[in-house]
Design an enzyme around this catalytic site. Structure first.
Site, PDB file in Angstrom:
ATOM      1  N   TYR A 127      28.404  48.247  52.834  1.00 13.15           N
ATOM      2  CA  TYR A 127      29.507  48.122  51.873  1.00 13.15           C
ATOM      3  C   TYR A 127      28.988  47.383  50.654  1.00 13.15           C
ATOM      4  O   TYR A 127      28.284  46.386  50.785  1.00 13.15           O
ATOM      5  CB  TYR A 127      30.673  47.350  52.498  1.00 13.15           C
ATOM      6  N   ASP A 133      21.566  44.167  48.214  1.00 10.43           N
ATOM      7  CA  ASP A 133      22.901  43.597  48.065  1.00 10.43           C
ATOM      8  C   ASP A 133      22.999  42.441  49.053  1.00 10.43           C
ATOM      9  O   ASP A 133      23.221  42.642  50.244  1.00 10.43           O
ATOM     10  CB  ASP A 133      23.962  44.664  48.329  1.00 10.43           C
ATOM     11  N   LYS A 142      30.176  35.759  47.215  1.00 11.57           N
ATOM     12  CA  LYS A 142      30.587  34.920  48.343  1.00 11.57           C
ATOM     13  C   LYS A 142      30.044  33.484  48.259  1.00 11.57           C
ATOM     14  O   LYS A 142      30.551  32.711  47.454  1.00 11.57           O
ATOM     15  CB  LYS A 142      30.250  35.627  49.653  1.00 11.57           C
TER      16      LYS A 142
HETATM   17  C1  LIG Z   1      31.905  41.356  49.967  1.00 12.88           C
HETATM   18  C2  LIG Z   1      30.805  42.273  49.564  1.00 12.88           C
HETATM   19  C3  LIG Z   1      30.794  42.947  48.340  1.00 12.88           C
HETATM   20  C4  LIG Z   1      31.960  42.898  47.391  1.00 12.88           C
HETATM   21  O1  LIG Z   1      32.176  41.631  46.890  1.00 12.88           O
HETATM   22  P1  LIG Z   1      33.637  41.273  46.306  1.00 12.88           P
HETATM   23  O2  LIG Z   1      33.472  39.878  45.806  1.00 12.88           O
HETATM   24  O3  LIG Z   1      34.582  41.425  47.446  1.00 12.88           O
HETATM   25  O4  LIG Z   1      33.890  42.242  45.225  1.00 12.88           O
HETATM   26  C5  LIG Z   1      29.678  43.674  47.993  1.00 12.88           C
HETATM   27  N1  LIG Z   1      28.632  43.762  48.822  1.00 12.88           N
HETATM   28  C6  LIG Z   1      28.599  43.145  50.018  1.00 12.88           C
HETATM   29  C7  LIG Z   1      27.395  43.253  50.879  1.00 12.88           C
HETATM   30  C8  LIG Z   1      29.698  42.400  50.435  1.00 12.88           C
HETATM   31  O5  LIG Z   1      29.687  41.834  51.636  1.00 12.88           O
END
Ligand SMILES: *Cc1c(COP(=O)(O)O)cnc(C)c1O
Length: 420
Positions: A142, A237, A265
């Site tokens: 994701y 990511d 995060k």
């Molecule tokens: C949470 C998450 C996102 C999106 O971040 P948001 O701050 O919710 O937009 C993108 N990539 C990864 C791996 C994530 O866990």
């Protein structure tokens, strides 16, 4: 009717689905949402006065625990100086320098407001830097809710794709290739067939948004080699893993460094912060020096930057990571014999798989290998835990998080509620 139920009734009238992010609806675990009144340390208190040991931890940012005193005090002091200037300020500089001085391969950082935004801008940067349109992503990862990332594997040919959401333009779908995780041959095939149009491959190096699906280092190394050979950029990511697995995230633990990394995060300590980072020659292509437009009214908001700085400051000496690993090992031990539960863990990220097929077996590395009964099994596990005063992530596919505020007693409470 409980206060949470009352508030949810009201919320449904003025907010789509009553929530501002779908998983908060608790639909995946067959419940109505809890409205939270306050959080402290490892504990959540809802508006009805129920208290829970929290293992969701706001889906990852709260690595020090809720309302950590150092972060709270820094934020309070920052508020006193005003909370948005729309002008250059020094807190974001300090945060950028903290990061670049500690993570050797990162030379430059651009702050944004979320992980989604970070990924969106990283993709634009990669497309500009390579002059190509194609993006390769992986099934089970994701990357936020930008159009280009809400695309999953189609049923047909290797790399074919379909939109995971309504409203995604066909052109965007056709520029996205999707490969399965853990499948070197398929990735090789995709690069052999279409390598010349791939701007970047983007992957969560430790996928943690479809359960926790640890990848073989060799799979990631092979991906990095293919990117290099075909002139594509590699984007890690690390929105979840950055500053969580180690200060330098998966890249530090593995020694495998991408061209661009995205963070979110933990980097904001619970405030809205994301970042795109990497080599200076790439990052300088962002406006105003370069031709890649990227901006934000609230980007590098001084209060959010202060929370990030205080949080990362508490992580610099590495002691928190040692403590989180100890707690994680306690969890391994306590859940080793739990009937109907399998555990996959990576440092302070853990995934509870509620399945009758709980005899262990090989590590689950792909979406396709998740036991069929796990989704249904988790509904029961979540409810049982909630009644026992433990708040698990409210979906079978969300990972749980340990924080520096958790104690061995909290882990025991979790384990006790896992046992049937
Ligand atoms: C949470 C998450 C996102 C999106 O971040 P948001 O701050 O919710 O937009 C993108 N990539 C990864 C791996 C994530 O866990």
């Amino acid at each position: 009717m409980s206060r949470s139920e009352e508030l949810f009734e009201r919320a449904r009238r003025v907010i789509p689905g009553g929530v501002h992010s779908p998983v908060r609806s608790l639909r995946a675990v067959g419940r109505k949402p809890l409205f939270i009144e306050r959080a402290d340390g490892a504990m959540l208190t809802d508006v009805d006065g129920n208290r829970y040991v929290d293992f969701c931890m706001a889906f990852g940012p709260m690595i020090l625990g809720h309302r950590h005193p150092a972060v709270r005090d820094a934020v309070a002091a920052a508020l006193d100086r005003g909370w948005s200037f729309g002008a250059a300020e020094a807190v974001s500089l300090e945060l950028a320098e903290t990061i670049t001085s500690r993570i050797e391969w990162v030379e430059s950082v651009r702050f944004v407001n979320s992980g989604t935004e970070a990924v969106m801008s990283a993709l634009r940067l990669a497309r500009a830097a390579t002059g190509r349109d194609g993006i390769l992503k992986f099934e089970g990862c994701y990357h936020g809710h930008a159009d280009a990332m809400l695309i999953g594997a189609g049923s047909g040919l290797a790399g074919s794709a379909t939109a995971d959401s309504a409203g995604i333009p066909a052109g965007v779908v056709s520029d996205t290739l999707v490969a399965p995780l853990d499948d070197d041959a398929r990735v090789q095939q995709i690069f052999a067939e279409r390598g010349a149009r791939i701007a970047a491959a983007i992957i969560e190096p430790v996928p943690a948004n479809c359960g926790l699906l640890p990848q073989r280092l060799e799979f990631l190394r092979s991906l990095a080699r293919l990117c290099r050979r075909h002139g594509a950029l590699l984007i890690f990511d690390e929105v979840i893993t950055g500053f969580r697995m180690a200060f330098g995230g998966f890249a530090e633990v593995s020694g495998l460094c991408p061209d661009i990394v995205t963070w979110g995060k933990v980097i904001g300590g619970g405030f809205p912060v994301g970042a795109i980072a990497g080599r200076r020659d790439l990052l300088r292509q962002f406006a105003p020096d370069g031709a890649v437009y990227q901006a934000g009214t609230l980007s590098a908001n001084p209060v959010a930057m202060t929370a990030g700085l205080a949080t990362l400051g508490a992580l610099l000496d590495g002691a928190v990571y040692g403590r989180l690993e100890e707690l994680g090992q306690d969890l391994d031990t306590m859940l080793a014999d739990a009937a109907g539960i399998r555990l996959q863990r990576c440092g302070s990220m853990f995934w509870l798989i509620a399945t009758s097929d709980d005899e262990g077996g090989p590590v689950i590395r792909t979406k396709a290998h998740i036991p069929q009964d796990a989704a249904q099994g988790y509904v029961g596990l979540f409810r049982r835990a909630l009644e026992g005063g433990v708040y698990l992530p409210p979906s079978p596919y969300e990972v749980g998080f340990l924080s520096a505020a958790h104690s061995r007693t909290d882990i025991e409470a979790l384990a006790a509620n896992c046992a049937r």
